[in-house]
Write a protein that holds these residues in place. Structure first.
Motif, mmCIF file in Angstrom:
data_model
loop_
_atom_site.group_PDB
_atom_site.id
_atom_site.type_symbol
_atom_site.label_atom_id
_atom_site.label_comp_id
_atom_site.label_asym_id
_atom_site.label_seq_id
_atom_site.Cartn_x
_atom_site.Cartn_y
_atom_site.Cartn_z
ATOM 1 N N PRO A 1 7.607 -9.598 -11.881
ATOM 2 C CA PRO A 1 7.546 -9.037 -10.529
ATOM 3 C C PRO A 1 6.717 -9.908 -9.593
ATOM 4 C CG PRO A 1 6.054 -7.846 -11.980
ATOM 5 C CD PRO A 1 6.851 -8.768 -12.856
ATOM 6 N N ARG A 2 7.202 -10.056 -8.385
ATOM 7 C CA ARG A 2 6.490 -10.841 -7.369
ATOM 8 C C ARG A 2 6.305 -10.023 -6.087
ATOM 9 N NH1 ARG A 2 7.551 -17.348 -7.665
ATOM 10 N NH2 ARG A 2 6.973 -17.593 -9.855
ATOM 11 N N GLY A 3 7.306 -10.046 -5.211
ATOM 12 C CA GLY A 3 7.150 -9.344 -3.942
ATOM 13 C C GLY A 3 7.402 -7.858 -4.074
ATOM 14 N N LEU A 4 6.878 -7.103 -3.122
ATOM 15 C CA LEU A 4 7.155 -5.670 -3.080
ATOM 16 C C LEU A 4 6.993 -5.161 -1.664
ATOM 17 C CD1 LEU A 4 4.220 -3.562 -4.585
ATOM 18 C CD2 LEU A 4 3.972 -5.939 -3.898
ATOM 19 N N VAL A 5 7.698 -4.071 -1.377
ATOM 20 C CA VAL A 5 7.595 -3.404 -0.093
ATOM 21 C C VAL A 5 7.746 -1.912 -0.338
ATOM 22 C CG1 VAL A 5 10.081 -3.481 0.476
ATOM 23 C CG2 VAL A 5 8.376 -3.471 2.320
ATOM 24 N N VAL A 6 7.133 -1.101 0.516
ATOM 25 C CA VAL A 6 7.181 0.355 0.393
ATOM 26 C C VAL A 6 7.871 0.934 1.615
ATOM 27 C CG1 VAL A 6 5.825 2.481 0.253
ATOM 28 C CG2 VAL A 6 5.107 0.452 -1.037
ATOM 29 N N ASP A 7 8.856 1.789 1.376
ATOM 30 C CA ASP A 7 9.494 2.554 2.443
ATOM 31 C C ASP A 7 8.698 3.840 2.605
ATOM 32 O OD1 ASP A 7 11.042 4.012 4.172
ATOM 33 O OD2 ASP A 7 12.910 3.802 3.043
ATOM 34 N N PRO A 8 7.906 3.973 3.680
ATOM 35 C CA PRO A 8 7.046 5.151 3.806
ATOM 36 C C PRO A 8 7.805 6.440 4.068
ATOM 37 C CG PRO A 8 6.924 3.813 5.797
ATOM 38 C CD PRO A 8 7.741 3.029 4.801
ATOM 39 N N ALA A 9 9.041 6.342 4.532
ATOM 40 C CA ALA A 9 9.798 7.536 4.875
ATOM 41 C C ALA A 9 10.101 8.399 3.656
ATOM 42 C CB ALA A 9 11.095 7.156 5.590
ATOM 43 N N SER B 1 8.625 7.373 0.370
ATOM 44 C CA SER B 1 7.673 6.949 -0.674
ATOM 45 C C SER B 1 8.379 6.223 -1.824
ATOM 46 C CB SER B 1 6.879 8.146 -1.209
ATOM 47 O OG SER B 1 6.057 8.685 -0.212
ATOM 48 N N THR B 2 9.190 5.232 -1.462
ATOM 49 C CA THR B 2 9.896 4.445 -2.457
ATOM 50 C C THR B 2 9.435 2.993 -2.364
ATOM 51 O OG1 THR B 2 11.826 5.882 -2.218
ATOM 52 C CG2 THR B 2 12.165 3.795 -3.349
ATOM 53 N N ALA B 3 9.139 2.405 -3.533
ATOM 54 C CA ALA B 3 8.726 1.001 -3.577
ATOM 55 C C ALA B 3 9.864 0.150 -4.132
ATOM 56 C CB ALA B 3 7.487 0.836 -4.444
ATOM 57 N N TYR B 4 9.961 -1.081 -3.645
ATOM 58 C CA TYR B 4 10.980 -2.033 -4.074
ATOM 59 C C TYR B 4 10.265 -3.295 -4.533
ATOM 60 C CZ TYR B 4 14.083 1.160 -1.639
ATOM 61 O OH TYR B 4 14.763 2.294 -1.244
ATOM 62 N N PHE C 1 0.830 -1.192 0.000
ATOM 63 C CA PHE C 1 0.000 0.000 0.000
ATOM 64 C C PHE C 1 0.871 1.251 0.000
ATOM 65 C CE2 PHE C 1 -2.516 -3.391 1.794
ATOM 66 C CZ PHE C 1 -3.731 -3.242 1.128
ATOM 67 N N SER C 2 0.343 2.314 -0.600
ATOM 68 C CA SER C 2 1.049 3.586 -0.596
ATOM 69 C C SER C 2 1.147 4.099 0.836
ATOM 70 C CB SER C 2 0.311 4.598 -1.481
ATOM 71 O OG SER C 2 -1.018 4.794 -1.018
ATOM 72 N N PRO C 3 2.112 4.958 1.126
ATOM 73 C CA PRO C 3 2.293 5.418 2.507
ATOM 74 C C PRO C 3 1.056 6.060 3.126
ATOM 75 C CG PRO C 3 4.225 5.954 1.207
ATOM 76 C CD PRO C 3 3.205 5.436 0.242
ATOM 77 N N ASP C 4 0.229 6.714 2.312
ATOM 78 C CA ASP C 4 -0.978 7.339 2.857
ATOM 79 C C ASP C 4 -2.161 6.373 2.942
ATOM 80 O OD1 ASP C 4 -1.755 7.068 0.208
ATOM 81 O OD2 ASP C 4 -1.805 9.218 -0.214
ATOM 82 N N GLY C 5 -1.980 5.120 2.500
ATOM 83 C CA GLY C 5 -3.022 4.120 2.580
ATOM 84 C C GLY C 5 -4.128 4.264 1.557
ATOM 85 N N ARG C 6 -3.992 5.197 0.622
ATOM 86 C CA ARG C 6 -5.072 5.452 -0.335
ATOM 87 C C ARG C 6 -5.032 4.526 -1.541
ATOM 88 N NH1 ARG C 6 -4.743 11.542 -1.933
ATOM 89 N NH2 ARG C 6 -6.408 10.826 -3.313
ATOM 90 N N HIS C 7 -3.888 3.900 -1.813
ATOM 91 C CA HIS C 7 -3.764 3.070 -2.999
ATOM 92 C C HIS C 7 -3.130 1.720 -2.663
ATOM 93 C CE1 HIS C 7 -3.976 7.169 -4.732
ATOM 94 N NE2 HIS C 7 -4.698 6.557 -5.650
ATOM 95 N N ALA C 8 -3.699 0.671 -3.259
ATOM 96 C CA ALA C 8 -3.097 -0.656 -3.197
ATOM 97 C C ALA C 8 -2.202 -0.844 -4.410
ATOM 98 C CB ALA C 8 -4.187 -1.723 -3.182
ATOM 99 N N LEU C 9 -1.064 -1.477 -4.210
ATOM 100 C CA LEU C 9 -0.110 -1.763 -5.280
ATOM 101 C C LEU C 9 -0.059 -3.277 -5.452
ATOM 102 C CD1 LEU C 9 2.780 0.597 -4.092
ATOM 103 C CD2 LEU C 9 0.864 1.171 -5.599
ATOM 104 N N ILE C 10 -0.326 -3.754 -6.676
ATOM 105 C CA ILE C 10 -0.405 -5.185 -6.954
ATOM 106 C C ILE C 10 0.591 -5.543 -8.053
ATOM 107 C CG2 ILE C 10 -1.934 -7.108 -7.507
ATOM 108 C CD1 ILE C 10 -2.982 -5.473 -5.150
ATOM 109 N N VAL D 1 10.692 -9.302 -0.875
ATOM 110 C CA VAL D 1 11.584 -8.329 -0.258
ATOM 111 C C VAL D 1 10.864 -7.675 0.915
ATOM 112 C CG1 VAL D 1 10.868 -6.492 -1.858
ATOM 113 C CG2 VAL D 1 13.073 -6.317 -0.667
ATOM 114 N N THR D 2 11.599 -7.466 1.997
ATOM 115 C CA THR D 2 11.083 -6.739 3.154
ATOM 116 C C THR D 2 12.153 -5.761 3.616
ATOM 117 O OG1 THR D 2 11.852 -8.507 4.628
ATOM 118 C CG2 THR D 2 9.538 -8.557 3.966
ATOM 119 N N MET D 3 11.757 -4.837 4.478
ATOM 120 C CA MET D 3 12.718 -3.863 4.997
ATOM 121 C C MET D 3 12.707 -3.890 6.516
ATOM 122 S SD MET D 3 10.853 -0.140 4.458
ATOM 123 C CE MET D 3 11.928 0.666 5.667
#
Length: 350
Positions: free
Chosen positions: A261-269, A271-274, A224-233, A328-330
């Protein structure tokens, strides 16, 4: 100010966890690889104190890793074919989905041993735990539904045998639900399906389901985006990340990434996705316009273009890890106690 953030890429083909240090936006460096068991799968789950756990699918164990020393600490036996994990608040219990046993293991992290298995159906995969720790939502890939577990007995009385399956929410027998994410508000569960052209969305209160069409099979990861408004699939078959409005359930845009693409994680600090690129082939051979190599993460600056409409192009860059990255996780090492942070500093300077 420099940050002490590390990303942990689960590299299935290597049997390792690649460790990438991040000092700031765009400042990444792979610094180590941690040897674990055969065919590690799923993202590393970290306790607040820094204990990390990952599934070894071919060895029926989970590995505990130390994110400071970058070593494997121990292996804990679970069921057959462990794939996904869920960590309960309080960090006392870990749930592990066993794709070969058709069960979910409950692991006591104080005793470091499996204490119970809960039957859930054929070939469970990845899961999510509610914020209060009282419910687990498990993708049952082989049976086409999401299993909901009531964890109240475990949370209130430490009674693992009291954990029960209370609902099976149908997706579709042929959809193969793979992973899911609970949106930050806790209202909805977004389910990525590997063999359906849609994302399934479950209302957590009523269990009512909705379908969000993305046009292609191959759903894999949810964030999810850092503000929780969008899901990323992530959609593996088309090498894209699809963006879905959490409230309206409208697909607002897609983002091209690396192959498979399979896994993903978002760094909210920042707003970067991996995003992990699992494809084992170089896509330039078949699609020269896709300038992505295998065995990489695609790093996406989510602030470089709007998420709510097709406008502009996102800034991306490849980040090399090990072979066959699937998740991937952080982990933010600044959240560790001072003694552990000092141990990391000493390690990096010697």
């Amino acid at each position: 100010m420099a940050r002490n953030v590390e990303f942990f890429s689960t590299d299935t083909d290597d049997g390792t966890i690649s460790v990438v240090a991040k000092a700031g936006p765009g400042e990444h460096r792979r610094i180590d690889q941690i040897r674990v068991g055969n065919a590690p799968r799923g993202g590393v789950k970290f306790t607040r104190s820094g204990r990390g756990f990952v599934c070894n699918t071919s060895q029926n164990t989970i590995s505990e890793i130390d994110p400071v020393a970058h070593t494997e600490v121990r292996r804990i036996e679970v069921g057959h074919g462990p794939r996904g994990q869920g960590l309960l608040p309080g960090d006392t219990y870990l749930l592990v989905s066993n794709s070969g046993s058709d069960t979910v293991s409950i692991v006591d992290l104080e005793l470091n041993v499996e204490i119970h298995q809960v039957p859930v159906g054929r070939d469970p995969r990845h899961m999510g735990i509610s914020a209060d720790g009282r419910s687990a939502w498990v993708c049952v890939w082989g049976a086409g539904y999401v299993s909901k577990l009531d964890l109240t007995a475990l949370v209130e009385r430490q009674d693992a045998a009291g954990v029960t399956e209370v609902a099976r929410i149908p997706v579709d027998a042929k959809a193969h639900p793979y992973s899911l994410g609970i949106d930050p508000s806790g209202r909805r569960v977004f389910v990525a399906n590997t063999q359906a052209t849609y994302v399934t969305v479950i209302d957590t209160a009523t269990h009512e389901t909705h379908r969000v069409d993305v046009g292609f099979i191959g759903g894999r990861g949810v964030a999810f985006s850092p503000d929780g408004r969008h899901a990323l699939i992530t959609v593996e078959s088309i090498s894209r990340v699809y963006v879905i409005d959490v409230d309206t359930l409208a697909v607002t845009r897609h983002i091209p990434v690396g192959g498979g693409p399979r896994g993903l994680v978002v760094d909210p600090a920042d707003s970067t996705a991996y995003v992990t690129n699992f494809s084992r082939t170089n896509l330039r051979a078949v699609a020269p316009e896709l300038d992505y190599d295998p065995n990489t993460l695609t790093v996406i600056d989510l602030g470089s273009a709007p998420l709510d409409r097709e406008e502009g192009v996102f800034d991306t860059e490849p980040l090399y890890v090990g072979f066959g990255p699937c998740s991937v996780t952080m982990f933010d090492l600044d959240t560790l106690p001072e003694q552990e942070r000092q141990r990391r500093t000493e390690r990096l300077t010697t």
